[in-house]
Design an enzyme around this catalytic site. Structure first.
Site, PDB file in Angstrom:
ATOM      1  CD  GLU A 198      -2.210  -1.935   0.492  1.00  0.00           C
ATOM      2  OE1 GLU A 198      -1.684  -2.870   1.108  1.00  0.00           O
ATOM      3  OE2 GLU A 198      -2.716  -2.063  -0.624  1.00  0.00           O
ATOM      4  CB  THR A 255       3.984  -7.461  -0.115  1.00  0.00           C
ATOM      5  OG1 THR A 255       2.667  -6.919  -0.218  1.00  0.00           O
ATOM      6  CG2 THR A 255       4.994  -6.343  -0.230  1.00  0.00           C
ATOM      7  CG  ASN A 275      -1.880  -4.461  -3.228  1.00  0.00           C
ATOM      8  OD1 ASN A 275      -2.054  -5.078  -2.181  1.00  0.00           O
ATOM      9  ND2 ASN A 275      -1.305  -3.281  -3.257  1.00  0.00           N
ATOM     10  CG  ASP A 320      -5.647  -3.732  -2.016  1.00  0.00           C
ATOM     11  OD1 ASP A 320      -4.639  -4.470  -2.042  1.00  0.00           O
ATOM     12  OD2 ASP A 320      -6.226  -3.404  -0.961  1.00  0.00           O
ATOM     13  CD1 TRP A 408      -7.006  -9.969   7.052  1.00  0.00           C
ATOM     14  CD2 TRP A 408      -6.981 -11.711   8.469  1.00  0.00           C
ATOM     15  NE1 TRP A 408      -7.611  -9.573   8.224  1.00  0.00           N
ATOM     16  CE2 TRP A 408      -7.604 -10.617   9.112  1.00  0.00           C
ATOM     17  CE3 TRP A 408      -6.847 -12.916   9.160  1.00  0.00           C
ATOM     18  CZ2 TRP A 408      -8.101 -10.705  10.417  1.00  0.00           C
ATOM     19  CZ3 TRP A 408      -7.348 -13.006  10.454  1.00  0.00           C
ATOM     20  CH2 TRP A 408      -7.956 -11.907  11.072  1.00  0.00           C
TER      21      TRP A 408
HETATM   22 CA    CA Z   1      -3.203  -4.533  -0.232  1.00  0.00          CA
END
Ligand code: CA
Length: 695
Positions: A198, A255, A275, A320, A408
């Site tokens: 981000e 990541t 993303n 994202d 998640w």
């Molecule tokens: Ca993200």
């Protein structure tokens, strides 16, 4: 401090006396063999086994007996941020992590804390965390406990004492890297990734020798700038999918911040990547391209760190849409053929079933409201995008959003029902193209205008527990919730599924039919997944209960509607458990009469823009907090008088409120205060008008 050692003779005697045999094959040491075939009462890795099914064969607590499930004990935790960890259980001890990467070991029978470890993360690092100062858990191996810290360290602790054995800095702390994910141990190597896409970083994950901490290999998920060396050959191919005009200043992203699974037979490690940095592809890689290996599932040979195959879940991601959601390995019959598959329900809203030997896409269907793409073309493996969804010309409202149709929050799979228990959420997103006006900053760098979203009305969001049939690609049953951001799930051989909700109720359902069989008021919103273990013949269910995570921080009306606030506890249940949670008083309501704000409309508007860029991610969009961090509309007068000292001079840095002196001038900090006061006044006026109307 009391240190528990190993299973005692007393345990075995007690087991015999109570008719429960000790767990044969229960390993004294967590090693490769133990992780491949663990005892049924154990929970040795994040998703219990390498396959990450989050299924337990324990059945003492079952469809019939669950009505008698009660609180055995609980631990009050010195913690005021979200709890996302799944505790691990080995040999009489629970190991779990709290916010700010702290670790505790707890006696699994009594709840006594055996040791605690605080890595002393500089709280100012919280500013680099996109999504709360959370941690999803630890790993176990050969008498050690491994934790990744928010400031990028990988630390091996002595499992008996909690003392550090070795520490490795896995990231460059001059960049906004963070670690929130649980490490996994494969073949004596600790696997760890990181987050930060981000804010703007280059993604990678690494393998460290579990004994010595020496790095064995590192896999970068995106290329470096063309002027830089190429670290491994996969990056040469990946580079071809990025524009020659790519802005590499934000690192590219990708990541690997959460999901990993391992197949010991195929000897493949599966890793999900995130993303791009920034989100908006047009700004990131002008002219397009798939941008490998963003939003991909990578199959890695663990001995060498080389790529066996990849599948890109969202090519050229602009929303994202991470592929870091849970990866679950199952052998299942599809079209009369036994297939070794990998399943993922990523943010983008399609449920993927993939051949984990080759990476071939078997099927992909929408598991909820999805408006950015029509379908996934099985021939090409690519989404058929809806025109306009890349928001290049016009802002675009769509489902899902950066919160994801699934985030998640762990899903579980029962081999007895062949169903996946999936925490689904329905949250729309508004994207707009910042194009050439985008300027990178030390904050969210989306270039998609997403930080400007100031409202998320409760009517527009919801959640559900889906029992997903991965063969038929449809729900076998579903339970609807009024809120999104509900907890992860656990499936057991007792024909049960457990899940906590955003509104703070911990529930058990029948796994085959979705009938609610049990409920417990946890007193706080639940986001983590429960786990289960057996200790001295007794089955327990454990849950980290503590409201938080990105949606709760980002707040807004939908999160206020949950009524949840953070009360952090480890809750542990057993049949006939009789413990009670203390009843907490309600926090005082803010009823003061605010003064009208004396400021120009311009100052209020500029303050609102700055608030959206720098403050909303923690204190809530539109200055509406979600029950974790302070709601600035209601700050006491003393806080407002000390505003500059807090915002720019770091007065509250030890509490996690970093200084923003590098980004905000004194005048800008004042403009933010003006905006916050304006928001308080607006809401007060609205409340008064409502009272008038109803009178
Ligand atoms: Ca993200």
């Amino acid at each position: 401090m009391r240190i528990k050692t190993t299973t005692s003779a007393f345990t075995i005697l007690l087991s015999l006396a109570t008719g429960f045999l000790p767990v044969f094959g229960s390993p004294a040491v967590v090693d490769d063999k133990a992780l491949r075939a663990q005892g049924d009462g154990e929970w040795l890795s994040y998703g219990r086994t390498y396959a990450e099914q989050r299924f337990s064969p324990l059945e003492q607590i079952n469809e019939q007996s669950v009505a008698k499930l009660g609180l055995a004990w609980f631990v009050d935790l010195d913690n005021n941020r979200g709890l996302e960890a799944t505790p691990l259980y080995h040999d009489g001890v629970l190991y779990t992590s709290l916010s700010w990467s702290r670790v505790i070991a707890v006696d699994a029978g009594s709840g006594a804390i055996l040791w605690s470890f605080d890595p002393q993360v500089d709280k100012a690092k919280g500013r680099d965390a996109c999504c709360d100062a959370v941690n999803r858990g630890v790993a176990l191996w050969q008498g050690k406990v491994y934790v990744g810290t928010l400031d990028g360290r990988l630390i091996a602790l002595d499992a008996r004492t909690g003392q550090p054995v070795w520490t490795q800095q896995t990231t460059d702390n001059s960049k906004p890297y963070t670690i929130t994910g649980a490490p996994r141990v494969v073949k004596g190597m600790v696997m760890i990734g990181n987050g930060g896409a981000e804010m703007g970083v280059r993604g990678y994950f690494s393998a460290y020798d579990a004994e010595t901490g020496e790095m064995r290999w590192r896999f970068y998920t995106v290329p470096a700038a063309p002027s830089q060396p190429v670290e491994h050959p996969e990056l040469l191919e990946a580079a071809k999918t990025w524009s020659k005009d790519t802005d590499w200043s934000l690192g590219g992203g990708g990541t690997a911040w959460d999901s990993m699974a391992y197949d010991p037979e195929l000897d493949l490690l599966y890793v999900g990547t995130g993303n791009g940095s920034p989100w908006n592809r047009e700004v990131r890689s002008p002219g397009g391209g798939d941008n490998l290996f963003l939003s991909s599932i990578l199959a890695i040979k663990p001995d060498t760190g080389r790529l066996a195959w990849y599948y890109q879940v969202t090519p050229g991601d602009s929303w994202d849409f991470t592929a870091t959601q849970q990866i679950t390995l199952v052998d299942m019959e599809i079209d009369n053929q036994l297939r070794k598959v990998l399943m993922q329900a990523p943010k983008n809203g399609f449920f993927y079933v993939i051949d984990r030997v080759t990476g071939e896409l078997i099927s992909a269907e929408k598991f909820g409201k999805v408006t950015w793409a029509e379908r996934i073309d099985l021939k090409t493996g690519r989404p058929v995008e809806v025109p306009g969804s890349r928001y290049e010309e016009e802002p675009f409202v769509m489902w899902p959003s950066p919160f994801g149709a699934h985030n998640w929050h762990p899903m579980s799979y029962s081999p007895l029902t062949n169903l996946v228990y999936l925490p689904y959420q329905e949250v729309p997103g508004l994207y707009s193209n910042e194009g050439k006006s985008f300027v990178p900053k030390r904050a969210f760098n989306t270039a998609a205008g997403a930080s400007e979203v100031t409202e998320l009305p409760r009517e527009m969001t919801s959640g559900a527990l889906l029992a997903w049939d991965p063969v038929k690609q449809q729900a076998a049953w579903r339970v609807d919730y009024p809120h999104h951001w509900n907890g992860g799930t656990l499936a057991t051989a007792g024909n049960l599924v457990f899940q906590g909700t955003a509104a703070g109720i911990f529930k058990a359902y029948s796994a085959d039919a979705g009938k609610e069989l049990w409920a417990f008021d946890a007193g706080t919103g639940v986001i983590a997944a429960p786990m289960t273990y057996r200790y001295e013949g007794q089955q327990y269910i454990a849950l980290m209960a503590g409201w938080g995570g990105v949606a709760a921080l980002f707040g807004g009306d939908a999160m206020v509607a949950t009524g949840s606030r953070n009360v952090s506890r480890l809750l542990v249940f057993k049949l006939d458990g009789k413990a009670k949670l203390p009843v907490l008083s309600e926090p005082p309501k803010q009823l003061r009469t605010p003064e009208p704000v004396v400021a120009s409309a311009r100052d209020i508007q500029l303050g609102g823009r700055l608030y959206a860029d720098y403050c909303a991610v923690c204190h809530g969009a539109g200055a509406i907090a979600g029950g974790v961090l302070p709601d600035l509309r209601h700050s006491p007068e003393a806080i407002r008088l000390a505003w500059d000292a807090i915002v720019r001079q770091g007065a509250f840095a030890p509490k996690g409120m970093a200084s923003f002196a590098d980004s905000l001038s004194e005048e800008q900090a004042k403009q933010i205060l003006t905006y916050v006061q304006h928001r308080e006044y607006q809401d007060w006026m609205q409340a008064m008008n409502l009272i008038k109307e109803t009178e």
